[in-house]
Design a protein around this motif. Sequence first.
Motif, mmCIF file in Angstrom:
data_model
loop_
_atom_site.group_PDB
_atom_site.id
_atom_site.type_symbol
_atom_site.label_atom_id
_atom_site.label_comp_id
_atom_site.label_asym_id
_atom_site.label_seq_id
_atom_site.Cartn_x
_atom_site.Cartn_y
_atom_site.Cartn_z
ATOM 1 N N LEU A 24 0.829 -1.202 0.000
ATOM 2 C CA LEU A 24 0.000 0.000 0.000
ATOM 3 C C LEU A 24 0.859 1.245 0.000
ATOM 4 O O LEU A 24 1.976 1.250 0.532
ATOM 5 N N GLY A 25 0.323 2.317 -0.582
ATOM 6 C CA GLY A 25 0.867 3.645 -0.391
ATOM 7 C C GLY A 25 -0.019 4.387 0.592
ATOM 8 O O GLY A 25 -0.779 3.786 1.359
ATOM 9 N N SER A 26 0.051 5.714 0.573
ATOM 10 C CA SER A 26 -0.771 6.543 1.453
ATOM 11 C C SER A 26 -2.030 6.989 0.721
ATOM 12 O O SER A 26 -2.070 6.991 -0.514
ATOM 13 N N PRO A 27 -3.073 7.384 1.465
ATOM 14 C CA PRO A 27 -4.305 7.859 0.814
ATOM 15 C C PRO A 27 -4.025 9.033 -0.107
ATOM 16 O O PRO A 27 -3.219 9.908 0.204
ATOM 17 N N SER A 28 -4.682 9.047 -1.259
ATOM 18 C CA SER A 28 -4.494 10.127 -2.223
ATOM 19 C C SER A 28 -5.065 11.428 -1.694
ATOM 20 O O SER A 28 -5.955 11.443 -0.829
ATOM 21 N N ALA A 29 -4.567 12.538 -2.219
ATOM 22 C CA ALA A 29 -5.029 13.858 -1.799
ATOM 23 C C ALA A 29 -6.513 14.013 -2.089
ATOM 24 O O ALA A 29 -7.028 13.497 -3.078
ATOM 25 N N GLY A 30 -7.210 14.734 -1.215
ATOM 26 C CA GLY A 30 -8.625 14.975 -1.407
ATOM 27 C C GLY A 30 -9.508 13.955 -0.726
ATOM 28 O O GLY A 30 -10.718 14.097 -0.668
ATOM 29 N N LYS A 31 -8.906 12.879 -0.210
ATOM 30 C CA LYS A 31 -9.684 11.867 0.496
ATOM 31 C C LYS A 31 -9.561 12.096 2.003
ATOM 32 O O LYS A 31 -8.777 12.907 2.465
ATOM 33 N N ASP A 32 -10.353 11.363 2.773
ATOM 34 C CA ASP A 32 -10.327 11.496 4.227
ATOM 35 C C ASP A 32 -9.086 10.771 4.749
ATOM 36 O O ASP A 32 -9.167 9.680 5.315
ATOM 37 N N SER A 33 -7.927 11.392 4.541
ATOM 38 C CA SER A 33 -6.642 10.720 4.738
ATOM 39 C C SER A 33 -6.451 10.187 6.153
ATOM 40 O O SER A 33 -6.032 9.041 6.343
ATOM 41 N N LYS A 34 -6.767 11.006 7.155
ATOM 42 C CA LYS A 34 -6.502 10.588 8.533
ATOM 43 C C LYS A 34 -7.326 9.376 8.928
ATOM 44 O O LYS A 34 -6.814 8.424 9.526
ATOM 45 N N ASN A 35 -8.620 9.390 8.594
ATOM 46 C CA ASN A 35 -9.467 8.257 8.955
ATOM 47 C C ASN A 35 -9.112 7.011 8.159
ATOM 48 O O ASN A 35 -9.127 5.891 8.694
ATOM 49 N N LEU A 36 -8.789 7.185 6.873
ATOM 50 C CA LEU A 36 -8.381 6.038 6.064
ATOM 51 C C LEU A 36 -7.097 5.414 6.613
ATOM 52 O O LEU A 36 -6.956 4.194 6.652
ATOM 53 N N GLN A 37 -6.169 6.256 7.041
ATOM 54 C CA GLN A 37 -4.923 5.746 7.602
ATOM 55 C C GLN A 37 -5.183 4.989 8.902
ATOM 56 O O GLN A 37 -4.607 3.924 9.146
ATOM 57 N N LYS A 38 -6.060 5.523 9.738
ATOM 58 C CA LYS A 38 -6.403 4.828 10.982
ATOM 59 C C LYS A 38 -7.040 3.471 10.703
ATOM 60 O O LYS A 38 -6.764 2.481 11.394
ATOM 61 N N LEU A 39 -7.889 3.433 9.675
ATOM 62 C CA LEU A 39 -8.550 2.176 9.335
ATOM 63 C C LEU A 39 -7.548 1.117 8.872
ATOM 64 O O LEU A 39 -7.639 -0.051 9.259
ATOM 65 N N VAL A 40 -6.581 1.528 8.036
ATOM 66 C CA VAL A 40 -5.615 0.542 7.557
ATOM 67 C C VAL A 40 -4.682 0.109 8.684
ATOM 68 O O VAL A 40 -4.251 -1.056 8.731
ATOM 69 N N GLU A 41 -4.381 0.994 9.610
ATOM 70 C CA GLU A 41 -3.568 0.603 10.762
ATOM 71 C C GLU A 41 -4.318 -0.391 11.646
ATOM 72 O O GLU A 41 -3.727 -1.348 12.162
ATOM 73 N N TYR A 42 -5.618 -0.181 11.793
ATOM 74 C CA TYR A 42 -6.433 -1.114 12.572
ATOM 75 C C TYR A 42 -6.511 -2.467 11.866
ATOM 76 O O TYR A 42 -6.394 -3.521 12.497
ATOM 77 N N GLU A 43 -6.694 -2.443 10.529
ATOM 78 C CA GLU A 43 -6.716 -3.678 9.744
ATOM 79 C C GLU A 43 -5.414 -4.442 9.904
ATOM 80 O O GLU A 43 -5.405 -5.668 10.056
ATOM 81 N N ASP A 44 -4.302 -3.713 9.907
ATOM 82 C CA ASP A 44 -3.008 -4.377 10.037
ATOM 83 C C ASP A 44 -2.808 -4.948 11.439
ATOM 84 O O ASP A 44 -2.137 -5.964 11.609
ATOM 85 N N ARG A 45 -3.374 -4.304 12.447
ATOM 86 C CA ARG A 45 -3.267 -4.855 13.803
ATOM 87 C C ARG A 45 -4.000 -6.188 13.910
ATOM 88 O O ARG A 45 -3.637 -7.033 14.726
ATOM 89 N N ILE A 46 -5.015 -6.374 13.079
ATOM 90 C CA ILE A 46 -5.755 -7.634 13.077
ATOM 91 C C ILE A 46 -5.001 -8.715 12.300
ATOM 92 O O ILE A 46 -4.822 -9.839 12.780
ATOM 93 N N TYR A 47 -4.528 -8.370 11.088
ATOM 94 C CA TYR A 47 -3.966 -9.377 10.190
ATOM 95 C C TYR A 47 -2.443 -9.364 10.104
ATOM 96 O O TYR A 47 -1.848 -10.378 9.716
ATOM 97 N N ARG A 48 -1.821 -8.221 10.357
ATOM 98 C CA ARG A 48 -0.361 -8.086 10.327
ATOM 99 C C ARG A 48 0.220 -8.599 9.005
ATOM 100 O O ARG A 48 1.146 -9.420 8.969
ATOM 101 N N ASP A 49 -0.327 -8.061 7.898
ATOM 102 C CA ASP A 49 0.125 -8.509 6.580
ATOM 103 C C ASP A 49 0.229 -7.351 5.577
ATOM 104 O O ASP A 49 0.107 -7.566 4.367
ATOM 105 N N ILE A 50 0.451 -6.135 6.062
ATOM 106 C CA ILE A 50 0.490 -4.956 5.190
ATOM 107 C C ILE A 50 1.873 -4.308 5.230
ATOM 108 O O ILE A 50 2.448 -4.112 6.306
ATOM 109 N N LEU A 51 2.404 -3.984 4.052
ATOM 110 C CA LEU A 51 3.566 -3.111 3.932
ATOM 111 C C LEU A 51 3.069 -1.794 3.355
ATOM 112 O O LEU A 51 2.406 -1.777 2.316
#
Length: 416
Positions: A189-216
């Motif tokens: 993954l990269g970072s959320p693109s400009a114009g999107k809800d970047s902070k919340n999207l980042q929090k969601l992917v961090e939470y997803e990774d805490r569950i599965y631990r399979d994201i770079l």
Amino acid sequence: MEYFFRRKRVLKTLLSLSLLFATLVMIHKYKLVDERAKGSMLPVRTQEALGWFQLENDVYQSNTILKGGLSNNNSPPRLADSSEAANLTAVSNATAWDIKLVNCTENSGLKKKDWFKRMDPRFHQFVLYRHCKYFPMLINHPEKCGGDVHLLMVVKSVIEQHDRREAVRKTWGKEQEIDGKKIRTLFLLGSPSAGKDSKNLQKLVEYEDRIYRDILQWDFMDTFFNLTLKEVNFLKWFNIYCPRVQFIFKGDDDVFVNTNNVLELLGFRKEDPKVGGLFVGDTISKAVPIRNSQSKYFIPKELYDKPYPPYVGGGGFLMASGLARKLFAVSDDTELFPIDDVFLGMCLQKAGHAPELHPGFKTFGIMKRKVSPMNNDPCFYRGLLVIHKLSPEELLNMWKIVFNEHLICSKRIILH
């Protein structure tokens, strides 16, 4: 009646206090989880001033499939790198990810070049910053390559496509051990693109990774032009952390992969003396850049004006770990190109390797006509290795059908 209303008010008050207490407990819990997770994430954020990280015009959302078009023989001049390029792209022998901060300035000298002025403006930012190759990691899992990993499944995805990642985890991306062969999975993954809800999207992917631990995840904008950055950053990551991985499958999050057939193919090839240079997929030869500006794969002649080298469709391919290390060394000295699978073809050519065509890889689908019954025939899926393109629901349904023991198929494609 008055007693009833007083009792109701007391109950509402108690309920509100209970909800407040529960919220405070959850906040405290997530803070503790965040603190534990920080050990695996770099806190530094890349400057967002690099405009080409945000570049993805609506015109690139067309449904063009083949990357071919008309070309002439006048090659554009090779673009010169800025003085910072050497510092940002030097091959490293680091034992851990060593990019903490990118302070990359544009190669402003290119603006004076005539060919640059003639080029489609949509590519200006890409060209001005394409010497910037390596970026800080936001989420890292070096432990994925611990021990002897036979096959590393590497999947390109973006933050919003959590439903695709979930479908992959339940099907061909499931981590398992088959006949003693360990299979591990990672999503890029990269970072959320400009114009999107970047902070919340980042929090969601961090939470997803805490569950599965399979994201770079790296700190560059997740856009079409930046798919090549996923290639070069992953190759660097693999070179650092994966000394004992034997093979890599690399693909998109919307493909069907028959894991058993992939392992069977590797089993057939294990005695081949050339297995160390394995790079196999849906090979495209003699393609030339598309000049239709409405195409997703449009390339202006000022950027590239000669036939593409042979390359494989990026939907899915297999390669040996030794070749991946060679590609890292070569890619470090190769200018970035907006189309990631063509870029890998360029690196293969520089490394002196040619991709191998295999009929089991269908990265452009089984049949171009959507109404073809073959596109929904589970017996075709059972005999192939990779099929593109399926929605999460289609992937889950097809997986259940293909691996149903009661499915009887009269014919099977030979893999070797």
